[in-house]
Design a protein around this motif. Structure first.
Motif, PDB file in Angstrom:
ATOM      1  N   GLU A 235       5.666   7.827  40.849  1.00  0.00           N
ATOM      2  CA  GLU A 235       4.367   8.512  40.669  1.00  0.00           C
ATOM      3  C   GLU A 235       4.331   9.780  41.497  1.00  0.00           C
ATOM      4  O   GLU A 235       3.820  10.816  41.042  1.00  0.00           O
ATOM      5  N   LEU A 236       4.861   9.689  42.717  1.00  0.00           N
ATOM      6  CA  LEU A 236       4.886  10.855  43.597  1.00  0.00           C
ATOM      7  C   LEU A 236       5.700  11.977  42.955  1.00  0.00           C
ATOM      8  O   LEU A 236       5.284  13.141  42.925  1.00  0.00           O
ATOM      9  N   ALA A 237       6.868  11.581  42.408  1.00  0.00           N
ATOM     10  CA  ALA A 237       7.718  12.576  41.752  1.00  0.00           C
ATOM     11  C   ALA A 237       6.980  13.219  40.587  1.00  0.00           C
ATOM     12  O   ALA A 237       6.986  14.447  40.417  1.00  0.00           O
ATOM     13  N   GLN A 238       6.288  12.385  39.801  1.00  0.00           N
ATOM     14  CA  GLN A 238       5.557  12.918  38.650  1.00  0.00           C
ATOM     15  C   GLN A 238       4.411  13.808  39.091  1.00  0.00           C
ATOM     16  O   GLN A 238       4.097  14.805  38.444  1.00  0.00           O
ATOM     17  N   ALA A 239       3.765  13.430  40.214  1.00  0.00           N
ATOM     18  CA  ALA A 239       2.687  14.280  40.736  1.00  0.00           C
ATOM     19  C   ALA A 239       3.218  15.668  41.031  1.00  0.00           C
ATOM     20  O   ALA A 239       2.528  16.675  40.868  1.00  0.00           O
ATOM     21  N   GLY A 240       4.506  15.744  41.434  1.00  0.00           N
ATOM     22  CA  GLY A 240       5.111  17.041  41.732  1.00  0.00           C
ATOM     23  C   GLY A 240       5.169  17.970  40.539  1.00  0.00           C
ATOM     24  O   GLY A 240       5.257  19.181  40.694  1.00  0.00           O
ATOM     25  N   ILE A 241       5.138  17.404  39.344  1.00  0.00           N
ATOM     26  CA  ILE A 241       5.107  18.275  38.154  1.00  0.00           C
ATOM     27  C   ILE A 241       3.753  18.157  37.435  1.00  0.00           C
ATOM     28  O   ILE A 241       3.625  18.420  36.237  1.00  0.00           O
ATOM     29  N   GLY A 242       2.725  17.769  38.212  1.00  0.00           N
ATOM     30  CA  GLY A 242       1.355  17.815  37.664  1.00  0.00           C
ATOM     31  C   GLY A 242       1.064  16.735  36.637  1.00  0.00           C
ATOM     32  O   GLY A 242       0.327  16.961  35.688  1.00  0.00           O
TER      33      GLY A 242
ATOM     34  N   ILE B 235       6.515  36.497  26.022  1.00  0.00           N
ATOM     35  CA  ILE B 235       5.307  37.270  26.308  1.00  0.00           C
ATOM     36  C   ILE B 235       5.648  38.528  27.117  1.00  0.00           C
ATOM     37  O   ILE B 235       4.839  39.442  27.243  1.00  0.00           O
ATOM     38  N   GLY B 236       6.892  38.545  27.646  1.00  0.00           N
ATOM     39  CA  GLY B 236       7.292  39.631  28.521  1.00  0.00           C
ATOM     40  C   GLY B 236       7.337  40.984  27.840  1.00  0.00           C
ATOM     41  O   GLY B 236       7.239  42.025  28.503  1.00  0.00           O
ATOM     42  N   ALA B 237       7.457  40.976  26.546  1.00  0.00           N
ATOM     43  CA  ALA B 237       7.554  42.245  25.825  1.00  0.00           C
ATOM     44  C   ALA B 237       6.218  42.944  25.670  1.00  0.00           C
ATOM     45  O   ALA B 237       6.158  44.093  25.236  1.00  0.00           O
ATOM     46  N   LEU B 238       5.143  42.236  26.042  1.00  0.00           N
ATOM     47  CA  LEU B 238       3.820  42.883  25.954  1.00  0.00           C
ATOM     48  C   LEU B 238       3.744  44.021  26.951  1.00  0.00           C
ATOM     49  O   LEU B 238       4.098  43.855  28.113  1.00  0.00           O
ATOM     50  N   ARG B 239       3.257  45.181  26.486  1.00  0.00           N
ATOM     51  CA  ARG B 239       3.200  46.327  27.395  1.00  0.00           C
ATOM     52  C   ARG B 239       1.868  46.323  28.151  1.00  0.00           C
ATOM     53  O   ARG B 239       1.068  47.259  28.047  1.00  0.00           O
ATOM     54  N   VAL B 240       1.680  45.251  28.907  1.00  0.00           N
ATOM     55  CA  VAL B 240       0.444  45.208  29.703  1.00  0.00           C
ATOM     56  C   VAL B 240       0.614  46.145  30.893  1.00  0.00           C
ATOM     57  O   VAL B 240       1.731  46.329  31.385  1.00  0.00           O
ATOM     58  N   PRO B 241      -0.507  46.725  31.379  1.00  0.00           N
ATOM     59  CA  PRO B 241      -0.401  47.654  32.514  1.00  0.00           C
ATOM     60  C   PRO B 241      -0.195  46.909  33.817  1.00  0.00           C
ATOM     61  O   PRO B 241      -1.137  46.707  34.577  1.00  0.00           O
ATOM     62  N   GLY B 242       1.036  46.496  34.096  1.00  0.00           N
ATOM     63  CA  GLY B 242       1.330  45.758  35.313  1.00  0.00           C
ATOM     64  C   GLY B 242       2.412  44.740  35.048  1.00  0.00           C
ATOM     65  O   GLY B 242       2.979  44.667  33.948  1.00  0.00           O
ATOM     66  N   ALA B 243       2.714  43.977  36.099  1.00  0.00           N
ATOM     67  CA  ALA B 243       3.809  43.017  36.028  1.00  0.00           C
ATOM     68  C   ALA B 243       3.257  41.633  35.742  1.00  0.00           C
ATOM     69  O   ALA B 243       3.003  40.842  36.654  1.00  0.00           O
ATOM     70  N   LEU B 244       3.036  41.367  34.475  1.00  0.00           N
ATOM     71  CA  LEU B 244       2.470  40.077  34.076  1.00  0.00           C
ATOM     72  C   LEU B 244       3.278  38.935  34.674  1.00  0.00           C
ATOM     73  O   LEU B 244       4.500  38.913  34.574  1.00  0.00           O
ATOM     74  N   SER B 245       2.579  38.020  35.347  1.00  0.00           N
ATOM     75  CA  SER B 245       3.238  36.875  35.968  1.00  0.00           C
ATOM     76  C   SER B 245       2.480  35.630  35.542  1.00  0.00           C
ATOM     77  O   SER B 245       1.272  35.701  35.268  1.00  0.00           O
ATOM     78  N   GLY B 246       3.145  34.475  35.497  1.00  0.00           N
ATOM     79  CA  GLY B 246       2.385  33.293  35.068  1.00  0.00           C
ATOM     80  C   GLY B 246       3.225  32.056  34.999  1.00  0.00           C
ATOM     81  O   GLY B 246       4.353  32.017  35.492  1.00  0.00           O
ATOM     82  N   LYS B 247       2.672  31.030  34.407  1.00  0.00           N
ATOM     83  CA  LYS B 247       3.379  29.756  34.318  1.00  0.00           C
ATOM     84  C   LYS B 247       2.861  28.974  33.126  1.00  0.00           C
ATOM     85  O   LYS B 247       1.651  28.925  32.877  1.00  0.00           O
ATOM     86  N   THR B 248       3.779  28.373  32.407  1.00  0.00           N
ATOM     87  CA  THR B 248       3.411  27.490  31.305  1.00  0.00           C
ATOM     88  C   THR B 248       3.252  26.076  31.830  1.00  0.00           C
ATOM     89  O   THR B 248       3.727  25.741  32.912  1.00  0.00           O
ATOM     90  N   GLY B 249       2.645  25.272  31.024  1.00  0.00           N
ATOM     91  CA  GLY B 249       2.547  23.868  31.376  1.00  0.00           C
ATOM     92  C   GLY B 249       2.366  23.043  30.124  1.00  0.00           C
ATOM     93  O   GLY B 249       1.696  23.472  29.184  1.00  0.00           O
ATOM     94  N   THR B 250       3.012  21.882  30.140  1.00  0.00           N
ATOM     95  CA  THR B 250       2.821  20.941  29.047  1.00  0.00           C
ATOM     96  C   THR B 250       2.578  19.603  29.722  1.00  0.00           C
ATOM     97  O   THR B 250       3.412  19.150  30.497  1.00  0.00           O
TER      98      THR B 250
ATOM     99  N   GLY C 163       0.282  19.502  34.417  1.00  0.00           N
ATOM    100  CA  GLY C 163       1.668  19.685  33.995  1.00  0.00           C
ATOM    101  C   GLY C 163       2.393  20.677  34.887  1.00  0.00           C
ATOM    102  O   GLY C 163       2.108  20.786  36.089  1.00  0.00           O
ATOM    103  N   SER C 164       3.313  21.398  34.274  1.00  0.00           N
ATOM    104  CA  SER C 164       4.211  22.257  35.062  1.00  0.00           C
ATOM    105  C   SER C 164       3.503  23.363  35.818  1.00  0.00           C
ATOM    106  O   SER C 164       4.069  23.927  36.763  1.00  0.00           O
TER     107      SER C 164
END
Lengths: 634, 377
Positions: free
Chosen positions: A458-465, A543-558, A338-339
């Motif tokens: 299909e190629l376009a869809q592959a672009g979003i996993g 999730i950004g409000a979590l006071r983790v020690p650092g700059a939490l970065s990431g990505k969701t996917g569906t 996915g994404s």
């Protein structure tokens, strides 16, 4: 006196007496000569023959190496176990007497008679060998049988080491690390035939699944041997000499932290239960080294059951379970990412010059496939579209139509090539069994479908996993880790090194670089900034409000998969992959995590909530930002 | 009266002066040797008879045997000559009884059980057949060189030989034939006819072999090539050779023979007892035993040489043939130069029937000696 007269004539002739004496002397001479030949001349030869006939080289099993977690907690240890043996040659010859003995042995050991008979019938060796009839019988039963051995000809009990699996608290529990550690079990006839040349015994054990299997060579050690004198019945009488000392197997220290594994397990369990689904994966990794700190695949199984000799019913239950608890879904199964795959499409687009960091592209509610007839369009998840977006914004907002355009502009070869560059479509080489390679979009993939080329849609869809892309959760995490650490695709590590018996690291295995990504540092940084934006301004701000020690970065996917429901809705998996650098865009992250939940068809991203919960627990945060899911009724 | 009594006593005392003390000494040494080896052969702690209980049994049999020895020695052996025919009938009766009601021992009917004690009548019948043949040959004194002597003696032996062969006890059958040939030769039978009989025996041997049971035939040929079937029929021969060879010069020590103690010699206290001697006492021990046998046979021969009449001389030559044949075949068998047949080693092999029968036979020999003494008034 006639008998006195006879004295001279009673004697046999002198000649015959002499002849008889000569014969007697000759016979005694032959016997004496033969004895001299056998005993004095060839004595050593016969002594050697006799010794060879009554002595046998017996293997001395080497103690199997222990397994510790990265903190030195023992998680696989050896404990004494009792095995019920039968020696076919010593069992009573008549069927009824033999069955009576076996029935008595079955009664004392608490094992079903049928299972003893089956084991005996399945045995294919010499009748003088010991056949293991039942493993893991109780200590009490073993002592009872040992006492009654006189009444049970051919039956004996032996103590040997077996595995016991522990959790992070040291309690006997085989569920926490089952897929990683695996278990040991008796080798099959075919395996014995394959491996007898390298010292495996007929009743030997071998690692199955997990590190027990993939590090079999290291854990097993080298069996020694000793010269045993046997009596005519083949029973060992005494040890004559130690020929080769056994070399104990290496103690392994996993990269896994059992405490982290526990947190990952419990937080994933919570998420799956809350969403009402069964299968999910969480993997935690140090992006700098590729060390896997936790790897959870739910549902799991109890490897300690296997170590103790699993019952047929328990084993059948595992095999029949549709959620396949025996499989490590983190590495053995492939899913559309996915994404989360937009990382790959984005990095490729930047590095191939399809777009610049500043260039803004239109986005749509539905993207018209270029070479398809009008109206054949691919929807954005946001059916309104976002308006023009730069790559960072598009990544943060997870615009599908933006990345359709990137994929189409890249083409099959370049998109597929970059997927491979980031480790997709090939096994990561983590030393665990049953790893899958996955699928990346390519002309070969199209050929396999019986077509010349990949459809543009299909190629376009592959672009979003979607569609022509399928990955293991570990591959996805490893790709993010490579971007997070500045472009080093590391080989995921499961074993940190070798340890002493107390769990102190004695020999460290070096992390292994698969390749430096062929991407510019700037483009990598852009994607890291994008991943940070996902948390701060984009799709996963909660999730950004979590006071983790650092700059939490990431990505969701569906990721949609399978066939539509009656309402025309496809079931979907949810993904969240994240890492924690010290600041936005830096390459110093030492923690990366992916969570995958299978068919988590609910409102909200289950995986995101699981990672959130994990981070709260992992960093011991005084926060609980978890959201409720609305479990979808369809 | 008193003069007569004194004369009789004096005569008796003088007669006993002829008693062969050396013969008795060698017998006692051999019996003692056998008891020690039997003890060692059964020494192993694991299960079964303890070595001692066998030794006790051997002591009892030896006592019975020695009593019979002295009884036989004190009786004038000439009596037996008159009883030759009834003795022969007794032999046939005993052997027939064994065939009919005998019980199985290693697959052959060799003994019958009376009150829990096994009697192998074939053992005593060997000694009795010596007496029967001695009487027959003595009666043929004047016509000893004729063919009819050989035919008659052959027929006498043929019947009991056939009976033991049917048991089937090949060993004893061979002993009968050996006694027959030995006694014929020593009593002066025509050498031409004798050679013919010897030749005929050799010619018949293959036929006899084909009539054997498979297991007997296999065992028989192991001595030619023990490696032919080392786990099966030739197992005993292979293990016996290993045991004998392992003994070396000095042996592994009493009760310390590994082949013996670990049970690789399945019948080590019976027919294969010499393997225990060789393994545990070595070449030296084996030679001591051979020397004792040689001395014994020398005594037997010297009694025969000094016998007063053909009957006495024949008894001596018969017993000498019996001993020489059994010793040669038994030791030859365990050293792999003779086929494996069930022939006991005199005085050493564990077994009451053999012990009692042989001591009785030696008593007869002693009687020949005592009653051949020529008073020198």
């Amino acid at each position: 006196m006639s008998d006195l007269e006879g004295t001279t004539t009673a004697r046999p002739s002198r000649a015959r007496f002499v002849a008889a004496t000569v014969i007697a002397v000759l016979l005694f001479g032959i016997l004496a000569g033969r004895l001299f030949q056998l005993q004095v001349v060839d004595g050593a030869l016969y002594a050697a023959q006799a010794a060879a006939a009554r002595t046998i080289e017996m293997p001395i099993p080497a103690p199997r190496g222990l397994i510790f977690d990265r903190q030195g907690r023992p998680i696989a240890v050896n404990i004494p176990a009792w095995t019920l043996y039968g020696r076919p040659a010593d069992l009573p010859a008549t069927k009824s007497a033999r069955n009576a003995v076996l029935a008595q042995a079955a009664r004392l050991s608490g094992v079903a008679l049928g299972s003893l008979l089956d084991r005996l019938a399945a045995f294919r060796g010499s009748p003088f060998e010991l056949v293991p009839l039942a493993t893991g019988i109780g200590r009490e039963a073993a002592l009872l049988i040992a006492e009654e051995e006189e009444q049970l000809p051919g039956i004996s009990v032996g103590a040997e080491a077996r595995r016991e699996y522990l959790d992070e608290t040291g309690a006997r529990s085989g569920e926490l690390l089952a897929h990683l550690v695996g278990y040991t079990g008796p080798i099959s006839q075919a395996e014995f035939e394959d491996r007898s040349a390298v010292g495996y015994l007929r009743d030997d054990v071998t690692g199955r699944d997990g590190v027990e299997a993939s590090f079999e060579k290291e854990l097993r050690g080298t069996y020694g041997s000793e010269l045993i004198e046997r009596d005519a019945g083949g029973q060992p009488v005494k040890v004559l000499e130690r020929l080769i000392d056994p070399v104990p197997g290496a103690n392994l220290m996993l990269t896994i932290d059992a405490r982290t594994q526990r947190i990952a397990t419990e937080t994933l369990k919570w998420g799956l239960e809350a969403a009402g689904v069964a299968q999910g994966v969480t993997i935690v990794m140090n992006p700098q080294t590729g060390e896997i700190l936790a790897m959870v695949s739910l549902p799991t199984y109890d490897n300690d059951k296997f170590a103790a000799g699993i019952s047929a019913a328990d084993y059948a239950a595992y095999l029949d379970d549709p959620t396949r608890p025996l499989r490590n879904h983190a590495i053995a199964d492939i899913y559309p990412p996915g994404s989360t795959f937009k990382l790959v499409t984005g990095l490729a687009a930047l590095d191939e010059g399809v777009t610049t960091i500043a260039q803004r592209w239109p986005t749509y509610g539905c993207y018209q496939i270029p070479d398809a007839s009008a109206g054949q369009c691919l929807f954005d998840w946001n059916h309104q579209g976002f308006g023009p977006l730069s790559i960072v914004d598009a990544y943060a907002k997870s615009s599908d139509t933006f990345f359709y355009q990137m994929a189409v502009a890249l083409g099959v070869d370049r998109l597929g090539g970059w997927a491979q560059e980031l480790g997709f479509g090939e096994k990561s080489g983590v030393r665990l069994p049953t790893e899958a390679a996955g699928t990346v979009v390519s002309k070969a993939w199209a050929h396999a479908q019986g077509r010349q080329d990949v459809f543009t849609g299909e190629l376009a869809q592959a672009g979003i996993g979607q569609n022509a892309i399928a990955v293991t959760p570990l591959q996805l995490l490893n790709a993010y880790a490579a971007v997070a650490n500045g472009g080093h695709l590391m080989r995921p590590m499961i074993v940190r090194g070798e340890a002493d018996g107390e769990g102190n690291l004695t020999r460290k295995y070096a992390p292994e670089l698969i390749r430096r990504l062929n991407a510019s540092p700037g483009d990598l940084r852009t994607m890291r900034i994008g991943a940070r934006e996902v948390i701060t301004s984009g799709h996963a701000t909660n999730i950004g409000a979590l006071r983790v020690p650092g700059a939490l970065s990431g990505k969701t996917g569906t990721a949609e998969f399978g066939t539509p429901t009656s309402q025309g809705v496809l079931p979907f998996h949810s993904w969240f992959v994240a890492y924690v650098p010290s600041q936005a865009g830096t390459t110093d992250a030492e923690l990366a995590i992916v969570t995958f939940t299978y068919s988590a068809v609910v409102r909200g991203n289950v995986s995101l909530e699981v990672v959130k919960y994990f981070l709260q627990e992992y960093f011991n945060l005084d926060q609980d930002l978890r959201r409720e899911f609305q479990v979808n009724a369809n | 009266m008193s003069t007569t009594a004194t004369f009789v006593e004096a005569r008796t005392a003088r007669r006993w002066r002829a008693f062969d003390w050396q013969l008795l000494l060698y017998l006692l040494l051999l019996v003692g040797f056998g008891m020690v080896m039997g003890y060692s052969a059964n020494y192993q702690a694991i299960g079964g008879d303890s070595g001692l209980s066998q030794t006790v049994k051997t002591l009892i049999w030896t006592s019975i045997g020695l009593t019979l020895f002295f009884v036989a020695a004190s009786i004038d052996y000439h009596w037996l000559q008159t009883f030759a025919t009834p003795i022969y009938l007794v032999v046939l009766g005993l052997l027939l009884a064994t065939v009919v009601i005998g019980r199985n021992l290693f697959g052959a009917q060799m003994s019958i059980s009376v009150a829990g004690v096994d009697f192998q009548f074939s053992e005593i019948s060997k000694v009795l057949m010596v007496v029967v043949l001695a009487a027959f040959l003595a009666s043929r004194r004047e016509r000893i060189g004729r063919l009819s002597t050989i035919v008659g003696a052959g027929l006498l032996v043929a019947l009991p030989t056939f009976l033991v062969y049917r048991q089937p006890d090949l060993g004893t059958a061979m002993v009968f034939v050996a006694i027959l040939l030995g006694m014929l030769f020593m009593s002066g039978a025509g050498i031409g006819w004798l050679s013919l009989l010897g030749g005929a025996t050799v010619a018949v041997a293959p036929i006899a072999v084909t009539a054997l049971e498979d297991y007997q035939r296999q065992r028989l040929f192991c001595f030619l090539d023990p490696s032919a079937d080392p786990q099966g029929a030739c197992y005993q021969v292979v293990q016996a050779l290993n045991a004998v060879g392992s003994g070396g010069l000095l042996g592994q020590g009493l009760t310390a023979g590994r082949q013996n103690q670990l049970g690789f010699l399945p019948v080590q206290s019976t027919d294969f007892i010499f393997t225990v001697v060789a393994e545990e006492l070595g070449y030296i021990g084996g030679m001591i035993l051979l020397a004792l046998f040689a001395l014994l046979i020398w005594r037997v021969v010297s009694v025969g040489w000094g016998a007063r009449d053909p009957f006495g001389a024949n008894i001596a030559t018969g017993l000498g043939s019996l001993l020489l044949f059994q010793i040669t075949v038994n030791i030859g068998m365990v050293t792999g130069i003779m086929p494996v047949t069930g022939i006991p080693l005199p005085f050493i092999t564990y077994g009451g029937s053999s012990m009692i029968s042989l001591l009785f036979g030696m008593g007869l020999l002693q009687s020949v000696r005592v009653h051949s003494w020529k008073p020198t008034f």
